[in-house]
Motif scaffolding. Sequence first.
Motif, PDB file in Angstrom:
ATOM      1  N   THR A  21       0.723  -1.292  -0.187  1.00 28.44           N
ATOM      2  CA  THR A  21      -0.099  -0.150   0.081  1.00 28.44           C
ATOM      3  C   THR A  21       0.970   1.240  -0.041  1.00 28.44           C
ATOM      4  N   ILE A  22       1.936   1.359   0.990  1.00 26.20           N
ATOM      5  CA  ILE A  22       2.844   2.485   0.637  1.00 26.20           C
ATOM      6  C   ILE A  22       3.351   2.793  -0.740  1.00 26.20           C
ATOM      7  N   ASN A  23       3.661   1.654  -1.178  1.00 24.42           N
ATOM      8  CA  ASN A  23       4.172   1.756  -2.554  1.00 24.42           C
ATOM      9  C   ASN A  23       3.153   2.193  -3.695  1.00 24.42           C
ATOM     10  N   ARG A  24       1.972   1.651  -3.685  1.00 25.63           N
ATOM     11  CA  ARG A  24       1.163   1.476  -4.654  1.00 25.63           C
ATOM     12  C   ARG A  24       0.039   3.110  -4.322  1.00 25.63           C
ATOM     13  N   ASN A  25      -0.310   3.184  -3.145  1.00 30.32           N
ATOM     14  CA  ASN A  25      -1.098   4.133  -2.845  1.00 30.32           C
ATOM     15  C   ASN A  25      -0.531   5.066  -1.604  1.00 30.32           C
ATOM     16  N   PRO A  26       0.440   5.617  -1.726  1.00 25.09           N
ATOM     17  CA  PRO A  26       1.047   6.450  -0.546  1.00 25.09           C
ATOM     18  C   PRO A  26       0.395   7.525  -0.183  1.00 25.09           C
ATOM     19  N   LYS A  27       0.015   7.549   1.145  1.00 26.85           N
ATOM     20  CA  LYS A  27      -0.718   8.817   1.793  1.00 26.85           C
ATOM     21  C   LYS A  27       0.220   9.870   1.776  1.00 26.85           C
ATOM     22  N   LYS A  28      -0.390  11.073   1.883  1.00 28.97           N
ATOM     23  CA  LYS A  28       0.406  12.140   2.204  1.00 28.97           C
ATOM     24  C   LYS A  28       1.409  12.253   3.308  1.00 28.97           C
ATOM     25  N   HIS A  29       0.856  11.603   4.452  1.00 28.61           N
ATOM     26  CA  HIS A  29       1.986  11.711   5.771  1.00 28.61           C
ATOM     27  C   HIS A  29       3.139  10.751   5.368  1.00 28.61           C
ATOM     28  N   GLN A  30       2.888   9.973   4.448  1.00 28.43           N
ATOM     29  CA  GLN A  30       3.999   8.822   4.486  1.00 28.43           C
ATOM     30  C   GLN A  30       5.301   9.542   3.432  1.00 28.43           C
ATOM     31  N   TYR A  31       5.125  10.733   3.005  1.00 23.91           N
ATOM     32  CA  TYR A  31       6.175  11.468   2.260  1.00 23.91           C
ATOM     33  C   TYR A  31       6.981  12.401   3.121  1.00 23.91           C
ATOM     34  N   PHE A  32       8.267  12.273   2.953  1.00 21.49           N
ATOM     35  CA  PHE A  32       9.096  13.174   3.876  1.00 21.49           C
ATOM     36  C   PHE A  32       9.657  14.189   2.653  1.00 21.49           C
ATOM     37  N   TYR A  33       9.822  15.365   3.259  1.00 17.88           N
ATOM     38  CA  TYR A  33      10.494  16.477   2.167  1.00 17.88           C
ATOM     39  C   TYR A  33      11.567  16.921   3.065  1.00 17.88           C
ATOM     40  N   CYS A  34      13.046  16.892   2.160  1.00 13.41           N
ATOM     41  CA  CYS A  34      13.872  17.348   2.969  1.00 13.41           C
ATOM     42  C   CYS A  34      14.188  18.939   2.715  1.00 13.41           C
ATOM     43  N   LYS A  35      14.751  19.460   3.704  1.00 15.37           N
ATOM     44  CA  LYS A  35      14.979  20.734   3.555  1.00 15.37           C
ATOM     45  C   LYS A  35      16.185  20.956   2.445  1.00 15.37           C
ATOM     46  N   ASN A  36      17.190  20.288   2.500  1.00 13.17           N
ATOM     47  CA  ASN A  36      18.419  20.387   1.574  1.00 13.17           C
ATOM     48  C   ASN A  36      18.144  19.012   1.137  1.00 13.17           C
ATOM     49  N   CYS A  37      17.652  18.859  -0.037  1.00 10.55           N
ATOM     50  CA  CYS A  37      17.478  17.419  -0.495  1.00 10.55           C
ATOM     51  C   CYS A  37      18.841  16.842  -1.172  1.00 10.55           C
ATOM     52  N   PRO A  38      19.335  15.956  -0.659  1.00 14.17           N
ATOM     53  CA  PRO A  38      20.733  15.415  -1.329  1.00 14.17           C
ATOM     54  C   PRO A  38      20.508  15.117  -2.721  1.00 14.17           C
ATOM     55  N   LEU A  39      19.600  14.459  -3.052  1.00 15.60           N
ATOM     56  CA  LEU A  39      19.167  14.196  -4.412  1.00 15.60           C
ATOM     57  C   LEU A  39      19.316  15.224  -5.414  1.00 15.60           C
ATOM     58  N   GLU A  40      18.449  16.312  -5.046  1.00 17.76           N
ATOM     59  CA  GLU A  40      18.171  17.628  -6.032  1.00 17.76           C
ATOM     60  C   GLU A  40      19.509  18.363  -5.666  1.00 17.76           C
ATOM     61  N   GLY A  41      20.156  18.213  -4.632  1.00 20.50           N
ATOM     62  CA  GLY A  41      21.624  19.171  -4.329  1.00 20.50           C
ATOM     63  C   GLY A  41      22.610  18.528  -5.276  1.00 20.50           C
ATOM     64  N   SER A  42      22.480  17.090  -5.321  1.00 19.24           N
ATOM     65  CA  SER A  42      23.594  16.687  -6.242  1.00 19.24           C
ATOM     66  C   SER A  42      23.360  17.093  -7.632  1.00 19.24           C
ATOM     67  N   LYS A  43      22.228  17.393  -8.320  1.00 15.82           N
ATOM     68  CA  LYS A  43      22.003  17.601  -9.611  1.00 15.82           C
ATOM     69  C   LYS A  43      22.578  18.833 -10.069  1.00 15.82           C
ATOM     70  N   ASN A  44      22.487  19.853  -9.161  1.00 20.17           N
ATOM     71  CA  ASN A  44      22.821  21.178  -9.456  1.00 20.17           C
ATOM     72  C   ASN A  44      23.476  21.916  -8.368  1.00 20.17           C
ATOM     73  N   LYS A  45      24.714  21.850  -8.265  1.00 13.28           N
ATOM     74  CA  LYS A  45      25.634  22.470  -7.247  1.00 13.28           C
ATOM     75  C   LYS A  45      25.345  23.700  -6.791  1.00 13.28           C
ATOM     76  N   LYS A  46      24.969  24.656  -7.776  1.00 12.70           N
ATOM     77  CA  LYS A  46      24.713  26.218  -7.397  1.00 12.70           C
ATOM     78  C   LYS A  46      23.506  26.282  -6.829  1.00 12.70           C
ATOM     79  N   LYS A  47      22.373  25.592  -7.718  1.00 13.77           N
ATOM     80  CA  LYS A  47      20.820  25.963  -7.019  1.00 13.77           C
ATOM     81  C   LYS A  47      20.257  24.588  -6.713  1.00 13.77           C
ATOM     82  N   SER A  48      20.007  24.793  -5.462  1.00  7.91           N
ATOM     83  CA  SER A  48      19.356  23.516  -4.983  1.00  7.91           C
ATOM     84  C   SER A  48      17.733  23.575  -5.180  1.00  7.91           C
TER      85      SER A  48
END
Length: 962
Positions: free
Chosen positions: A738-765
């Motif tokens: 269920t978590i995989n197929r129908n994730p609920k909102k509260h099952q998501y976590f949003y990082c302040k400084n997302c390592p994934l996004e940060g790794s994509k663009n060093k200048k702008k996160s």
Amino acid sequence: MPPKRKVTVACKAMKSIGFPENEVKPVLNRLLESSDYNWGYIENDEYRALIEALLQKKQEQEKSVEFKKKEACSNEKTKGSEPEDFEPIGKRLRRRHQEERALVAVDCSEPEDSEPLVKRLHQRHQEEGALVAVDCSEPEDSEPLVKRLHQRHQEEGALVAVDCSEPEDSEPLVKRLHQRHQEERALVPVKTSNLQLVITPSKRGYQDINEVSSGSQDWSEPEDSEPQLKRLRPKRALQSRPDAELMQICDEEEVEESTPLKVWIEQTKSKPVSPLQHLKNESRKCNLSTTSPVPKAKGSSQPNLCNNSTESDSLSFQEKGKTSVTPQVAPGERRLTSERGNGIRPFEKLMVEPYLDHTPVENVLDMYQENNFNLPRDEPPTDNHLIDEVPLAIILPDIGGSSSCGNGSNAKADVLEVLKSQSLDMNEKAPSVDGLSNGKSSAAKEVLQFDITSSPKREVKLALICNSSERSNFHIPSLDAVFKVVEENFLKLHGLTEFNFSLLELMTEFCERFWAMGTDSAVDEHLRSTNILVSKISDAQGGHDGKDGHVGNYCIPSSLSSGSVSVQNPIKVMPQIPKPIAPSGLGGLHCVAGFEIKDIENICGESERRLKLLKDPQSSNSNNREIVQKHHTPFSVVNYCDYVDDITRGEEKVKIPLMKGSAEDLPAFRYISKNLVYRKGYVNFALARISDEHCCSNCFGDCLSSPVPCACARETKGDFAYMPGGLLKQNFLEESITINRNPKKHQYFYCKNCPLEGSKNKKKSNRCKGHLLRRFIKECWSKCGCNKSCGNRVVQRGITAKLQVFWTPEGKGWGLRTLQDLPKAAFVCEYVGEIVTNSELHERNLQNCGTEKHTYPVLLDADWVSEGVLKDEEALCLDATVYGNVARFINHRCHDATLVEIPVEVETPDHHYYHLAFFTTRKVDAMEELTWDYGIDFNDCDHPVKAFQCLCGSQHCRGSNR
Ligand SMILES: C[S@@+](CC[C@H](N)C(=O)[O-])C[C@H]1O[C@@H](n2cnc3c(N)ncnc32)[C@H](O)[C@@H]1O
């Protein structure tokens, strides 16, 4: 083994337990007939089906006059309540067998009885045989079943008590067994001093199965390990005492029971089969007798024996005032009788077969394999049907030019010695293949017999024995021509002129299936099903003369004495011919079928070029492939064959073959079975980092059977994710899906400084797109005190399922499929690759930009929320592009994928690194593709997984219109 021999072996086995051959044969015949000559069914579980049938037959025969009245009376009363009694024996046995198998699928509650079946059956019947003091003159109890079962507990105790004091031993065992069976079948109302009850063993068995499958069984509780002796005791009294006293109470009560135990053993010693029982009881005596108390070990089932009893059972006894009945039986005996009664542990459960490797998950998978693969049928064992032990077939030499080639009859005899032969009487069984069956009226009339012969050397030979008595001018035609005509006719018959049909391919597939479905539990045997190619004999009459790489065939003259002609061995399926990939698209099959084998080494050279194994995966490119091509050595034959045989190159415990016959290139990669750090990733497996809270150093044995869940269950809220046997618990699996197929909102976590996004663009996160919080499994590990086969160690044991990498017909490239049926919630494999940081991954993606090649990364972000702010070296992912395991071949499916990925903590409590394990979301059939939802946002252009036009074919496909 030829059927005749099988009959002999079966008779011998039955003789050893007291059934004379003349009784066995008719029953065996009947059983074979009713099971469609499925020897697998009959031989399974040490001839369990046969033994049951014999017993049943006996009881039917020996219905004596003195029982007639009772029988009539009880039959009258129980009409309708025991419908199975009116079923034909074969049907009933088969159904029962199936139900037992179904039970096995979910019966993971405790390690199974390691005693051989015959021994167990004897014991059971012996024990049951003691329960013969019945009086069916009383009207039958109309109480509900549950109530009756409770009563039965008590009743049986009383019965046995009486029974022990009587000279029942004077009766031969078999007689008692039959008597018992008769009573059970007839639902004989049993009268004791206080009440009546109905003995309905088979009914109870089914009831138990239903209970189990309906989920009423709590798999986390090792309830079965509790001696039923203790369950029988009134619990109310125990409840009022402090825990510390409980053990003592048990001990005291054991003292009470020790005397009858001895008496019972004395009695059984005099019985013809008592040593088996005696042995078992001796061991139980060790466990239960106060004179030799067993230390109450943590982790074993002993400590909770007293306080874990089934409360309702005990209470009901007390309420009914039955506590005065002193069960004067041996503990073993009691255990079984109460098992039958309480609906918790039916007899059938004792019959669970041992696992392949004695590790839970392997066993489960193996059992499923056995469950779902029908063994090939054999011919009936009647004398007139028995075929020659030596199959009517031409034996080819090893195409690899083994030294035995050309050695005439000796070598032939060698081969024949290990052949298994089975036959299908074509007069009775029409071929099931369309077209063949259509043509049966003319062609099949002349096919008298269809023989399949196989040997441990992975050879499968098919032989159609045709009647040519009316054709005196018979000669061996060109097989090429025969194939051509049959194929053309088939296509014409079905109006499939555009269709590409190859009879040889069909026969090859038949042989593959034959192997796959007939393989036994030996781990490496499963490869038979894939690593085989077909060769034909171009001249069946004369054999080969050394041309085409075949030296000295061993031929049996094709003329048969009875005037029939055997078109013998038109194909031979041979393993290890190193030509699975041919330029034609038909692969090695085509090549061999065209009689083009000139030089094995040439073929291997070609194969090697196409396979492109890497010398240095990191620098993989087309130049590198060329180097491999140029540096072809004589050993490449072996290397290549090994690779096709097993893409893991021995890295896994099981071999994972590559489907033969595809012209496509396998991606260049190096197989690894464990994640490897590429460069910067921080993964620390230091023991010192694992605190007491994160391991169970005081445990021993199997943590799943511990009465109190250990520290390793903390991650899953005190309830282990696994059931004994290795399957995931239903609720845990469903939650993960269920978590995989129908994730609920509260099952998501949003990082302040997302390592994934940060790794994509060093200048702008960029803004974090969110990470799904998943439930972890925590497995016991090296710092834990439990043993390696602890039920809370599944993923770390590695792959046990029989898998195959195959070329998908839909255009998805290579894919992974299972060669055996897999149960729901079974571990399949983990995603293994290089551990790379997000920035490393980003660099890789950039490097590969624009090229065809792309990575298959998996983010290890399931618990980034609790890890706080992550450094780059802690924000990890797995990349299986260059170094990876079989999971790199698992294709994506948008909806209803067969696999779900679940994070698993093994070596380190740091959740920035973990294992990603795939479990089945449902029962998966053999040959079904294994898929998982990559979680791709097909519109997200800079997602690390390069988006593709999705061909998953699911109803809710998200990426088909890109
Ligand atoms: C992890 S690999 C799977 C194995 C791959 N099919 C191969 O031949 O190596 C992922 C790649 O397989 C292909 N693929 C996977 N699932 C697919 C799908 N549902 N439809 C089309 N292509 C798919 C895509 O090319 C994707 O980049």
